[in-house]
Write a protein that holds these residues in place. Structure first.
Motif, mmCIF file in Angstrom:
data_model
loop_
_atom_site.group_PDB
_atom_site.id
_atom_site.type_symbol
_atom_site.label_atom_id
_atom_site.label_comp_id
_atom_site.label_asym_id
_atom_site.label_seq_id
_atom_site.Cartn_x
_atom_site.Cartn_y
_atom_site.Cartn_z
ATOM 1 N N SER A 18 0.811 -1.224 0.000
ATOM 2 C CA SER A 18 0.000 0.000 0.000
ATOM 3 C C SER A 18 0.837 1.263 0.000
ATOM 4 N N SER A 19 2.139 1.146 0.187
ATOM 5 C CA SER A 19 2.951 2.360 0.355
ATOM 6 C C SER A 19 4.343 2.180 -0.259
ATOM 7 N N GLY A 20 4.978 3.294 -0.562
ATOM 8 C CA GLY A 20 6.393 3.320 -0.910
ATOM 9 C C GLY A 20 6.820 2.377 -2.029
ATOM 10 N N ILE A 21 7.854 1.608 -1.747
ATOM 11 C CA ILE A 21 8.428 0.712 -2.760
ATOM 12 C C ILE A 21 7.396 -0.344 -3.167
ATOM 13 N N GLY A 22 6.647 -0.869 -2.183
ATOM 14 C CA GLY A 22 5.641 -1.895 -2.463
ATOM 15 C C GLY A 22 4.564 -1.378 -3.414
ATOM 16 N N ALA A 39 -1.003 -6.740 -0.921
ATOM 17 C CA ALA A 39 -1.215 -7.275 0.432
ATOM 18 C C ALA A 39 -0.625 -6.311 1.448
ATOM 19 N N ASP A 40 -1.410 -5.937 2.425
ATOM 20 C CA ASP A 40 -0.888 -5.013 3.446
ATOM 21 C C ASP A 40 -1.758 -5.133 4.690
ATOM 22 N N LYS A 41 -1.163 -4.836 5.837
ATOM 23 C CA LYS A 41 -1.984 -4.814 7.057
ATOM 24 C C LYS A 41 -2.908 -3.603 7.015
ATOM 25 N N THR A 65 -3.453 -8.295 4.989
ATOM 26 C CA THR A 65 -2.437 -9.293 5.374
ATOM 27 C C THR A 65 -1.524 -8.721 6.434
ATOM 28 N N ASP A 66 -1.471 -9.390 7.578
ATOM 29 C CA ASP A 66 -0.442 -9.049 8.560
ATOM 30 C C ASP A 66 0.643 -10.122 8.426
ATOM 31 N N VAL A 67 1.789 -9.739 7.896
ATOM 32 C CA VAL A 67 2.823 -10.744 7.608
ATOM 33 C C VAL A 67 3.367 -11.413 8.865
ATOM 34 N N ASN A 92 8.440 -10.231 -0.893
ATOM 35 C CA ASN A 92 8.411 -9.997 0.564
ATOM 36 C C ASN A 92 8.997 -8.614 0.806
ATOM 37 N N ASN A 93 8.101 -7.632 0.864
ATOM 38 C CA ASN A 93 8.538 -6.237 0.897
ATOM 39 C C ASN A 93 8.168 -5.524 2.201
ATOM 40 N N ALA A 94 7.130 -6.010 2.899
ATOM 41 C CA ALA A 94 6.686 -5.306 4.115
ATOM 42 C C ALA A 94 7.859 -5.175 5.088
ATOM 43 N N PRO A 157 18.645 -3.398 15.712
ATOM 44 C CA PRO A 157 17.532 -4.331 15.480
ATOM 45 C C PRO A 157 17.198 -4.464 13.994
ATOM 46 N N TYR A 158 17.143 -3.323 13.302
ATOM 47 C CA TYR A 158 16.814 -3.328 11.871
ATOM 48 C C TYR A 158 17.885 -4.061 11.075
ATOM 49 N N THR A 159 19.150 -3.694 11.339
ATOM 50 C CA THR A 159 20.266 -4.306 10.607
ATOM 51 C C THR A 159 20.310 -5.817 10.845
ATOM 52 N N SER A 161 17.849 -7.783 11.654
ATOM 53 C CA SER A 161 16.717 -8.455 10.986
ATOM 54 C C SER A 161 16.951 -8.556 9.489
ATOM 55 N N LYS A 162 17.576 -7.519 8.906
ATOM 56 C CA LYS A 162 17.813 -7.536 7.459
ATOM 57 C C LYS A 162 18.997 -8.458 7.110
ATOM 58 N N PHE A 163 19.996 -8.551 8.003
ATOM 59 C CA PHE A 163 21.073 -9.536 7.797
ATOM 60 C C PHE A 163 20.480 -10.945 7.830
ATOM 61 N N PRO A 188 18.210 -2.188 -1.156
ATOM 62 C CA PRO A 188 18.210 -0.768 -1.508
ATOM 63 C C PRO A 188 18.946 0.064 -0.462
ATOM 64 N N GLY A 189 19.464 1.196 -0.922
ATOM 65 C CA GLY A 189 19.953 2.230 -0.002
ATOM 66 C C GLY A 189 18.771 3.088 0.398
ATOM 67 N N VAL A 190 19.045 4.349 0.681
ATOM 68 C CA VAL A 190 17.973 5.228 1.170
ATOM 69 C C VAL A 190 17.031 5.605 0.018
ATOM 70 N N ILE A 191 15.740 5.300 0.191
ATOM 71 C CA ILE A 191 14.716 5.582 -0.826
ATOM 72 C C ILE A 191 13.655 6.490 -0.192
ATOM 73 N N LYS A 192 13.175 7.443 -0.958
ATOM 74 C CA LYS A 192 12.238 8.426 -0.402
ATOM 75 C C LYS A 192 10.828 7.836 -0.301
ATOM 76 N N THR A 193 10.462 7.386 0.887
ATOM 77 C CA THR A 193 9.119 6.824 1.105
ATOM 78 C C THR A 193 8.623 7.235 2.499
ATOM 79 N N ALA A 194 7.416 6.772 2.814
ATOM 80 C CA ALA A 194 6.831 7.069 4.129
ATOM 81 C C ALA A 194 7.519 6.292 5.257
ATOM 82 N N PHE A 195 8.430 5.401 4.872
ATOM 83 C CA PHE A 195 9.213 4.619 5.838
ATOM 84 C C PHE A 195 9.770 5.526 6.943
ATOM 85 N N TYR A 196 10.264 6.711 6.527
ATOM 86 C CA TYR A 196 10.910 7.602 7.482
ATOM 87 C C TYR A 196 9.910 8.426 8.298
ATOM 88 N N ASP A 197 8.614 8.334 7.930
ATOM 89 C CA ASP A 197 7.578 8.991 8.748
ATOM 90 C C ASP A 197 7.134 8.053 9.871
HETATM 91 P P1 NAI Z 1 6.829 2.152 3.651
HETATM 92 O O1 NAI Z 1 6.721 2.478 5.099
HETATM 93 O O2 NAI Z 1 6.462 3.192 2.656
HETATM 94 O O3 NAI Z 1 6.020 0.828 3.326
HETATM 95 C C1 NAI Z 1 6.043 -0.297 4.167
HETATM 96 C C2 NAI Z 1 4.720 -1.018 4.037
HETATM 97 O O4 NAI Z 1 4.772 -2.205 4.829
HETATM 98 C C3 NAI Z 1 3.535 -0.177 4.547
HETATM 99 O O5 NAI Z 1 2.513 -0.185 3.567
HETATM 100 C C4 NAI Z 1 3.094 -0.913 5.803
HETATM 101 O O6 NAI Z 1 1.695 -0.819 6.053
HETATM 102 C C5 NAI Z 1 3.516 -2.337 5.474
HETATM 103 N N1 NAI Z 1 3.636 -3.167 6.665
HETATM 104 C C6 NAI Z 1 4.305 -2.884 7.820
HETATM 105 N N2 NAI Z 1 4.140 -3.880 8.700
HETATM 106 C C7 NAI Z 1 3.362 -4.808 8.088
HETATM 107 C C8 NAI Z 1 2.834 -6.055 8.495
HETATM 108 N N3 NAI Z 1 3.048 -6.546 9.726
HETATM 109 N N4 NAI Z 1 2.081 -6.761 7.618
HETATM 110 C C9 NAI Z 1 1.834 -6.259 6.379
HETATM 111 N N5 NAI Z 1 2.284 -5.090 5.954
HETATM 112 C C10 NAI Z 1 3.042 -4.360 6.804
HETATM 113 O O7 NAI Z 1 8.354 1.694 3.447
HETATM 114 P P2 NAI Z 1 9.225 1.389 2.143
HETATM 115 O O8 NAI Z 1 10.330 2.334 2.148
HETATM 116 O O9 NAI Z 1 8.391 1.267 0.954
HETATM 117 O O10 NAI Z 1 9.825 -0.028 2.566
HETATM 118 C C11 NAI Z 1 9.586 -1.228 1.855
HETATM 119 C C12 NAI Z 1 10.699 -2.211 2.185
HETATM 120 O O11 NAI Z 1 11.930 -1.679 1.719
HETATM 121 C C13 NAI Z 1 10.874 -2.473 3.682
HETATM 122 O O12 NAI Z 1 11.135 -3.835 3.884
HETATM 123 C C14 NAI Z 1 12.082 -1.634 4.054
HETATM 124 O O13 NAI Z 1 12.764 -2.171 5.152
HETATM 125 C C15 NAI Z 1 12.882 -1.741 2.760
HETATM 126 N N6 NAI Z 1 13.851 -0.681 2.599
HETATM 127 C C16 NAI Z 1 13.455 0.648 2.561
HETATM 128 C C17 NAI Z 1 14.407 1.628 2.410
HETATM 129 C C18 NAI Z 1 14.067 3.073 2.359
HETATM 130 O O14 NAI Z 1 15.004 3.909 2.416
HETATM 131 N N7 NAI Z 1 12.796 3.475 2.227
HETATM 132 C C19 NAI Z 1 15.840 1.300 2.309
HETATM 133 C C20 NAI Z 1 16.121 -0.104 2.340
HETATM 134 C C21 NAI Z 1 15.159 -1.045 2.475
#
Ligand code: NAI
Length: 275
Positions: A18-22, A39-41, A65-67, A92-94, A157-159, A161-163, A188-197
Motif C-alpha cells: 500500500s505504500s512506498g516501494i511496495g 497485500a498489506d496490514k 495481510t499481517d505478515v 516480501n517487501n513489508a 535491530p533493523y540491521t 533483521s535484514k542480515f 536498496p539504499g535510502v529511498i524516499k518513502t513514508a518509511f521515514y515517517d
Molecule cells: P513504507 O513504510 O512506505 O512501506 C512499508 C509497508 O509495509 C507499509 O505499507 C506498511 O503498512 C507495510 N507493513 C508494515 N508492517 C506490516 C505487516 N506486519 N504486515 C503487512 N504489511 C506491513 O516503506 P518502504 O520504504 O516502501 O519499505 C519497503 C521495504 O523496503 C521495507 O522492507 C524496508 O525495510 C525496505 N527498505 C526501505 C528503504 C528506504 O530507504 N525506504 C531502504 C532499504 C530497504
C-alpha cells in the motif's frame, strides 16, 4: 529478458503493497501486464492501490495481510490463489524501521522488528515455497536493505533483521534454484518513502534524525523499475542506488572504514539523544 515479457500474463503477490516501494512495485507490475495482489496490514491503503490499477485497465486485488501472523498470510495467499489461479512472484517487501542506541533497546523491540522484517518473509516463504516446487517454478524476491549486507550502528535491530533476511535468501538460493524456484535478494539504499515517517527512533526526535539523512533520495518509482529489471534478468542480488553499491564495496575492501563511519554515526546520535 525484457520487463514486459517477464511479467505479462503472470501473477504477483506484494506485501507492504500500500505504500512506498511496495506500491510502486504493484503499479509497475500491473503496467507490465501482471495480475497483482496488493497485500498489506493497512487494507484501505491496499484497496486504494488495487483500485488505481483497476481504473487504469490492469488486474489487481487488495488483501488484508499481517505478515507477522502466519494465519493471516496463509489466508491472503489462499484468496489470491483462488482469484488468480497461481502466484508466480512473491515480493516480501513489508518492513519497519527502527533506530536506537542499543542500550535502550528491549527484547520486545527486537521481537517486533524481527517479526515483521524477518519472520514476515519466512511466513510467506513457508507457504509458497512448497507450492512453487510442486509447480516446478516461481520467483521469491526478498526486499532486505543495504543494512542487510553492511553493518550500521544506531540500527542494530533493523540491521540484524535484514542480515537475517539476506542470510536466509542467499543460503536458500542454490537449493531453491535447483528445484526451479528463483530467488532474488534486493538491498536498496535510502529511498524516499513514508518509511521515514513511521520509523521508530528511540530517545531522539524523529524529524531531527531523519533530517540528517541524505536529502537527494531516489524515489520509489525508480526503485521499483530497478528491482523489476533485476528480477526480469533473474539477478541473484540487486544493490542500488550508487551510495549502497559504494558502501557495499567499501565494506568488502576496507571494513574498518565502515567501523569508523559507525563510530561517527553513534557519536552524532548520542549528541541528539535525551539519555
Ligand atoms: P513504507 O513504510 O512506505 O512501506 C512499508 C509497508 O509495509 C507499509 O505499507 C506498511 O503498512 C507495510 N507493513 C508494515 N508492517 C506490516 C505487516 N506486519 N504486515 C503487512 N504489511 C506491513 O516503506 P518502504 O520504504 O516502501 O519499505 C519497503 C521495504 O523496503 C521495507 O522492507 C524496508 O525495510 C525496505 N527498505 C526501505 C528503504 C528506504 O530507504 N525506504 C531502504 C532499504 C530497504
Amino acid at each position: 529478458m525484457g520487463i514486459r515479457k517477464k511479467f505479462n500474463g503472470r501473477t504477483a503477490f506484494v506485501t507492504g503493497g500500500s505504500s512506498g516501494i511496495g506500491r510502486a512495485l504493484c503499479l509497475a507490475l500491473a503496467k507490465n501486464g501482471a495480475a497483482v495482489t496488493v497485500a498489506d496490514k493497512n487494507f484501505s491503503g491496499a484497496d486504494l492501490v488495487a483500485s488505481e490499477i483497476i481504473r487504469g485497465g490492469g488486474t489487481a486485488a487488495a488483501m488484508k495481510t499481517d505478515v507477522t501472523d502466519p494465519g493471516s498470510f496463509r489466508k491472503a495467499l489462499k484468496a489470491s490463489l483462488k482469484k488468480f489461479g497461481r502466484i508466480d512472484f512473491l515480493f516480501n517487501n513489508a518492513g519497519v524501521g527502527f533506530s536506537c542506541d542499543f542500550r535502550d533497546c528491549t527484547a520486545r523491540d527486537m521481537d517486533m522488528v524481527f517479526n515483521v522484517n524477518f519472520r514476515g518473509a519466512v511466513n510467506g516463504i513457508m507457504e509458497i515455497y512448497p507450492l512453487m516446487i510442486a509447480r516446478g517454478g516461481g520467483h521469491i524476491i526478498n526486499i532486505a536493505s543495504m543494512a542487510g549486507i553492511i553493518p550500521f550502528s544506531i540500527n542494530v535491530p533493523y540491521t540484524a533483521s535484514k542480515f537475517a533476511l539476506a542470510g536466509l535468501t542467499l543460503s536458500l538460493m542454490a537449493e531453491a534454484r535447483d528445484l526451479g524456484v528463483n530467488m532474488t535478494l534486493v538491498c536498496p539504499g535510502v529511498i524516499k518513502t513514508a518509511f521515514y515517517d513511521s520509523i521508530t527512533v528511540k530517545k531522539v526526535d524523529r524529524k531531527k534524525y531523519v533530517s540528517g539523512l541524505p536529502s537527494r533520495m531516489m524515489g520509489p518509482e525508480r526503485a521499483a523499475e530497478i528491482i523489476l529489471r533485476g528480477v526480469a534478468g533473474n539477478k541473484k542480488m540487486i544493490v542500488f542506488p550508487f551510495h549502497a553499491r559504494f558502501l557495499f564495496m567499501i565494506n568488502k575492501i576496507f571494513p574498518s572504514l565502515i567501523y569508523l563511519l559507525n563510530k561517527a554515526m553513534i557519536k552524532k546520535f548520542r549528541k541528539m539523544s535525551s539519555n
